[in-house]
Design an enzyme around this catalytic site. Structure first.
Site, PDB file in Angstrom:
ATOM      1  N   ASN A   1      -0.294 -11.000  -5.058  1.00  0.00           N
ATOM      2  CA  ASN A   1      -1.595 -11.043  -4.401  1.00  0.00           C
ATOM      3  C   ASN A   1      -2.654 -10.500  -5.366  1.00  0.00           C
ATOM      4  OD1 ASN A   1      -3.882 -10.565  -2.876  1.00  0.00           O
ATOM      5  ND2 ASN A   1      -2.806  -9.638  -1.152  1.00  0.00           N
TER       6      ASN A   1
ATOM      7  N   HIS B   1      -5.641 -18.142   0.185  1.00  0.00           N
ATOM      8  CA  HIS B   1      -5.449 -16.850  -0.475  1.00  0.00           C
ATOM      9  C   HIS B   1      -3.942 -16.580  -0.510  1.00  0.00           C
ATOM     10  CE1 HIS B   1      -5.411 -12.722  -1.509  1.00  0.00           C
ATOM     11  NE2 HIS B   1      -5.141 -12.289  -0.300  1.00  0.00           N
TER      12      HIS B   1
ATOM     13  N   CYS C   1      -9.954  -9.207  -0.136  1.00  0.00           N
ATOM     14  CA  CYS C   1      -9.280 -10.471  -0.493  1.00  0.00           C
ATOM     15  C   CYS C   1     -10.084 -11.706  -0.098  1.00  0.00           C
ATOM     16  CB  CYS C   1      -7.898 -10.526   0.128  1.00  0.00           C
ATOM     17  SG  CYS C   1      -6.818  -9.251  -0.519  1.00  0.00           S
TER      18      CYS C   1
HETATM   19  N1  COA Z   1      11.611  -3.123  -0.273  1.00  0.00           N
HETATM   20  C1  COA Z   1      12.543  -2.887   0.690  1.00  0.00           C
HETATM   21  N2  COA Z   1      12.224  -2.504   1.928  1.00  0.00           N
HETATM   22  C2  COA Z   1      10.920  -2.363   2.224  1.00  0.00           C
HETATM   23  C3  COA Z   1       9.899  -2.593   1.275  1.00  0.00           C
HETATM   24  C4  COA Z   1      10.304  -2.987  -0.008  1.00  0.00           C
HETATM   25  N3  COA Z   1       9.406  -3.228  -1.000  1.00  0.00           N
HETATM   26  N4  COA Z   1       8.701  -2.377   1.861  1.00  0.00           N
HETATM   27  C5  COA Z   1       8.959  -2.023   3.130  1.00  0.00           C
HETATM   28  N5  COA Z   1      10.286  -2.017   3.354  1.00  0.00           N
HETATM   29  C6  COA Z   1      11.005  -1.704   4.593  1.00  0.00           C
HETATM   30  C7  COA Z   1      10.167  -0.905   5.575  1.00  0.00           C
HETATM   31  O1  COA Z   1      10.230   0.461   5.251  1.00  0.00           O
HETATM   32  C8  COA Z   1      10.841  -1.233   6.879  1.00  0.00           C
HETATM   33  O2  COA Z   1      12.017  -0.452   7.001  1.00  0.00           O
HETATM   34  P1  COA Z   1      12.445   0.162   8.432  1.00  0.00           P
HETATM   35  O3  COA Z   1      12.683  -1.050   9.291  1.00  0.00           O
HETATM   36  O4  COA Z   1      13.651   0.931   8.083  1.00  0.00           O
HETATM   37  O5  COA Z   1      11.282   0.976   8.874  1.00  0.00           O
HETATM   38  C9  COA Z   1      11.273  -2.686   6.700  1.00  0.00           C
HETATM   39  O6  COA Z   1      11.288  -2.912   5.282  1.00  0.00           O
HETATM   40  C10 COA Z   1      10.347  -3.677   7.372  1.00  0.00           C
HETATM   41  O7  COA Z   1       9.003  -3.345   7.007  1.00  0.00           O
HETATM   42  P2  COA Z   1       7.778  -4.172   7.537  1.00  0.00           P
HETATM   43  O8  COA Z   1       6.530  -3.583   6.987  1.00  0.00           O
HETATM   44  O9  COA Z   1       7.881  -4.326   9.026  1.00  0.00           O
HETATM   45  O10 COA Z   1       8.074  -5.597   6.847  1.00  0.00           O
HETATM   46  P3  COA Z   1       7.299  -6.924   6.988  1.00  0.00           P
HETATM   47  O11 COA Z   1       8.222  -8.014   7.352  1.00  0.00           O
HETATM   48  O12 COA Z   1       6.052  -6.793   7.791  1.00  0.00           O
HETATM   49  O13 COA Z   1       6.869  -7.228   5.482  1.00  0.00           O
HETATM   50  C11 COA Z   1       4.884  -7.068   4.122  1.00  0.00           C
HETATM   51  C12 COA Z   1       6.041  -6.319   4.797  1.00  0.00           C
HETATM   52  C13 COA Z   1       3.950  -6.054   3.499  1.00  0.00           C
HETATM   53  C14 COA Z   1       5.469  -7.975   3.087  1.00  0.00           C
HETATM   54  C15 COA Z   1       4.116  -7.891   5.173  1.00  0.00           C
HETATM   55  O14 COA Z   1       3.858  -7.089   6.298  1.00  0.00           O
HETATM   56  C16 COA Z   1       2.813  -8.456   4.677  1.00  0.00           C
HETATM   57  O15 COA Z   1       2.788  -9.325   3.866  1.00  0.00           O
HETATM   58  N6  COA Z   1       1.701  -7.993   5.267  1.00  0.00           N
HETATM   59  C17 COA Z   1       0.390  -8.597   5.173  1.00  0.00           C
HETATM   60  C18 COA Z   1      -0.217  -8.547   3.841  1.00  0.00           C
HETATM   61  C19 COA Z   1      -1.551  -9.196   3.960  1.00  0.00           C
HETATM   62  O16 COA Z   1      -1.722 -10.269   4.472  1.00  0.00           O
HETATM   63  N7  COA Z   1      -2.584  -8.552   3.533  1.00  0.00           N
HETATM   64  C20 COA Z   1      -3.877  -9.093   3.773  1.00  0.00           C
HETATM   65  C21 COA Z   1      -4.430  -9.715   2.620  1.00  0.00           C
HETATM   66  S1  COA Z   1      -4.500  -8.577   1.309  1.00  0.00           S
END
Ligand code: COA
Length: 327
Positions: free
Chosen positions: A284, A254, A114
């Site tokens: 993204n 980004h 990214c």
């Molecule tokens: N829909 C519903 N629930 C979902 C889900 C979805 N699409 N994806 C994950 N979950 C659930 C998980 O299973 C978890 O459930 P649990 O608590 O029962 O285990 C819960 O939601 C929380 O998951 P978590 O991964 O802790 O959520 P988060 O707040 O971190 O959000 C992202 C997830 C991916 C949106 C976030 O972590 C993110 O944006 N990460 C960084 C991405 C990034 O910057 N990448 C670098 C550049 S590419």
């Protein structure tokens, strides 16, 4: 006055097919509310079956090169930043060179996930400043949809496809790229990766069965590192250039997660009106997100001559990068 590289044209291309959060809710266990609240994404674009990365590059390139008042044969270099190229070999840039008719351009790819566009911008800046290139086309393009596990709700809701391009030329009027900063911490390489298909895990029935040809992400851990790292990065970049956050006309981040973008803007005390945000429409798009956002900002007339613009990115590697531009 010292030679700088100036962006003299921008262009972008988004495939026409749209997948909304509601569409995804019919494919995996998720909801529009969850995706909007956690990421700020409402919908994303997906390339057609027959649409390759290089096809999208050419569409973005046509607009950027035309905006710069140039023809394909005027270009002396093409750099494509991507992690989802047409094929491992040759480079996507070589295929773009041919399809676009840029017969006088040397062409190669850069992969910094990214952060790829800003890594490319830093390399391009060096070629222009040294006089080795006079008319350079830099493209960030991704077809993430073809490398996504559409059954994995943790990743399939995040990514989208698209391409953005800029033309860089030398300038000696004090405007242009003031600085670029690049960083890598490979100890966290497995936070975001696509493990199959390379020499570590060559393609086989087993890699297919294990799903190693799909993007894997440790989302929550990546999120925390991204917020911490980007806050430090933007402050350090401005300090190095003796520029106050209040002097910034625009932040072009980004587009990985609206919460990450907002946290960075808050650290700079910048109102969201001065932050380029299009994640709601495109998700993204990895190395394409910054040049797409930049093109939208330019075409909307949101930048004036001599404006300070800060670009920043974070992604697989882990990598992170910034660029400060006097527009
Ligand atoms: N829909 C519903 N629930 C979902 C889900 C979805 N699409 N994806 C994950 N979950 C659930 C998980 O299973 C978890 O459930 P649990 O608590 O029962 O285990 C819960 O939601 C929380 O998951 P978590 O991964 O802790 O959520 P988060 O707040 O971190 O959000 C992202 C997830 C991916 C949106 C976030 O972590 C993110 O944006 N990460 C960084 C991405 C990034 O910057 N990448 C670098 C550049 S590419």
């Amino acid at each position: 006055m010292q030679l700088k590289s100036k962006i003299t044209g921008t262009g972008s291309y988004l495939p026409s097919k749209i997948i909304t959060n509601d569409d995804l809710a019919e494919m995996v266990n998720t909801t529009d509310d969850w995706i909007m609240e956690r990421t700020g994404i409402k919908e994303r674009r997906v390339a057609g079956q027959d649409e390759a990365n290089s096809d999208m590059c050419v569409e973005a390139a046509k607009k950027a090169v035309s905006a710069a008042g140039l023809k394909p044969e005027d270009l002396d270099m093409i750099i494509v930043a991507t992690m989802s190229g047409d094929m491992p070999m040759p480079s996507t840039a070589a295929i773009v060179q041919h399809k676009f008719g840029a017969i006088n351009a040397a062409a190669f790819d850069i992969n910094a996930a990214c952060s790829g566009f800003l890594y490319g911008l830093s390399v391009a800046d060096k070629f222009i400043r040294t006089g080795a290139s006079k008319k350079l086309l830099l493209i960030g393009a991704e077809v993430n949809s073809k490398f996504i596990d559409w059954k994995d709700r943790g990743t399939c809701v995040l990514f989208g496809d698209g391409a953005g391009a800029v033309v860089l030329e030398p300038a000696d009027d004090g405007r242009g790229i003031l600085s670029t900063e690049l960083f890598t911490d490979g100890s966290m390489w497995d936070y975001i990766c696509l493990p199959g298909g390379g020499s570590a895990n060559p393609p086989s029935e087993e890699t297919l069965r294990e799903g190693l040809h799909h993007i894997k992400m440790r989302g929550n851990e990546t999120f925390k590192v991204a917020v911490r790292t980007l806050e430090k990065l933007v402050i350090n970049t401005l300090e190095k250039n003796n520029i106050e956050p209040s002097e910034l006309a625009m932040l072009i981040p980004h587009q990985a997660n609206l919460r990450i973008i907002s946290a960075t803007a808050k650290r700079l005390n910048l109102p969201m009106s001065r932050v380029a945000v299009n994640i709601e429409k495109y998700g993204n798009t990895s190395s394409a997100s910054i040049p797409i956002a930049l093109d939208e900002v330019v075409r909307a007339g949101r930048l004036r001559d001599n404006d300070y613009v800060l670009l920043e990115a974070f992604g697989g590697g882990l990598t992170w990068a910034s660029a400060l531009i006097k527009w």
